[in-house]
Design a protein around this motif. Structure first.
Motif, mmCIF file in Angstrom:
data_model
loop_
_atom_site.group_PDB
_atom_site.id
_atom_site.type_symbol
_atom_site.label_atom_id
_atom_site.label_comp_id
_atom_site.label_asym_id
_atom_site.label_seq_id
_atom_site.Cartn_x
_atom_site.Cartn_y
_atom_site.Cartn_z
ATOM 1 N N ASP A 11 -30.033 26.662 0.595
ATOM 2 C CA ASP A 11 -29.902 26.607 -0.861
ATOM 3 C C ASP A 11 -31.181 26.137 -1.555
ATOM 4 O O ASP A 11 -31.243 26.072 -2.769
ATOM 5 N N GLY A 12 -32.215 25.801 -0.789
ATOM 6 C CA GLY A 12 -33.500 25.434 -1.360
ATOM 7 C C GLY A 12 -33.771 23.940 -1.395
ATOM 8 O O GLY A 12 -34.873 23.521 -1.754
ATOM 9 N N THR A 13 -32.801 23.111 -1.032
ATOM 10 C CA THR A 13 -33.042 21.672 -1.004
ATOM 11 C C THR A 13 -33.831 21.311 0.246
ATOM 12 O O THR A 13 -33.812 22.022 1.252
ATOM 13 N N ARG A 14 -34.520 20.182 0.159
ATOM 14 C CA ARG A 14 -35.298 19.686 1.300
ATOM 15 C C ARG A 14 -34.898 18.250 1.580
ATOM 16 O O ARG A 14 -34.730 17.461 0.659
ATOM 17 N N ARG A 15 -34.749 17.933 2.827
ATOM 18 C CA ARG A 15 -34.554 16.548 3.249
ATOM 19 C C ARG A 15 -35.743 16.198 4.124
ATOM 20 O O ARG A 15 -36.039 16.880 5.106
ATOM 21 N N VAL A 16 -36.406 15.125 3.760
ATOM 22 C CA VAL A 16 -37.638 14.724 4.437
ATOM 23 C C VAL A 16 -37.437 13.325 4.988
ATOM 24 O O VAL A 16 -36.900 12.450 4.313
ATOM 25 N N ARG A 17 -37.853 13.108 6.225
ATOM 26 C CA ARG A 17 -37.853 11.766 6.797
ATOM 27 C C ARG A 17 -39.294 11.360 7.052
ATOM 28 O O ARG A 17 -40.022 12.036 7.775
ATOM 29 N N LEU A 18 -39.679 10.251 6.442
ATOM 30 C CA LEU A 18 -41.025 9.712 6.598
ATOM 31 C C LEU A 18 -40.936 8.461 7.464
ATOM 32 O O LEU A 18 -39.898 7.801 7.518
ATOM 33 N N ARG A 19 -42.019 8.128 8.132
ATOM 34 C CA ARG A 19 -42.036 6.922 8.949
ATOM 35 C C ARG A 19 -43.374 6.209 8.806
ATOM 36 O O ARG A 19 -44.388 6.806 8.451
ATOM 37 N N ARG A 20 -43.345 4.908 9.101
ATOM 38 C CA ARG A 20 -44.577 4.132 9.204
ATOM 39 C C ARG A 20 -44.372 3.027 10.222
ATOM 40 O O ARG A 20 -43.259 2.572 10.457
ATOM 41 N N LYS A 21 -45.454 2.621 10.834
ATOM 42 C CA LYS A 21 -45.386 1.608 11.877
ATOM 43 C C LYS A 21 -45.058 0.250 11.279
ATOM 44 O O LYS A 21 -45.539 -0.110 10.205
ATOM 45 N N ILE A 22 -44.235 -0.490 12.009
ATOM 46 C CA ILE A 22 -43.964 -1.882 11.660
ATOM 47 C C ILE A 22 -44.967 -2.714 12.430
ATOM 48 O O ILE A 22 -45.025 -2.655 13.660
ATOM 49 N N ILE A 23 -45.777 -3.459 11.714
ATOM 50 C CA ILE A 23 -46.810 -4.281 12.348
ATOM 51 C C ILE A 23 -46.258 -5.683 12.538
ATOM 52 O O ILE A 23 -45.915 -6.369 11.565
ATOM 53 N N ARG A 24 -46.127 -6.083 13.755
ATOM 54 C CA ARG A 24 -45.620 -7.414 14.081
ATOM 55 C C ARG A 24 -46.795 -8.366 14.255
ATOM 56 O O ARG A 24 -47.770 -8.052 14.948
#
Length: 61
Positions: free
Chosen positions: A43-56
């Protein structure tokens, strides 16, 4: 193995490619996010998953 924090972004149909690109670029530049997964639905929708590192922080004393 690094730990990651995830952010799910919903981009509605009718959003231009340029607007979607600009949104993801802003997240990458200012939030240090990287693209993990992008799903384009019929239907034209987009689902995006972004990530970033967790710095301990490691205690030195």
């Amino acid at each position: 193995m690094p730990d990651y924090s995830y952010l799910n972004v919903y981009i509605p149909r009718g959003t231009s490619r340029e607007a979607a690109r600009q949104l993801l670029t802003d997240h990458a530049e200012y939030g240090d996010w990287e693209l993990d997964r992008l799903r384009l639905y019929p239907d034209g929708t987009r689902r995006v998953r972004l990530r970033r590192k967790i710095i301990r922080v490691v205690r030195t004393m």
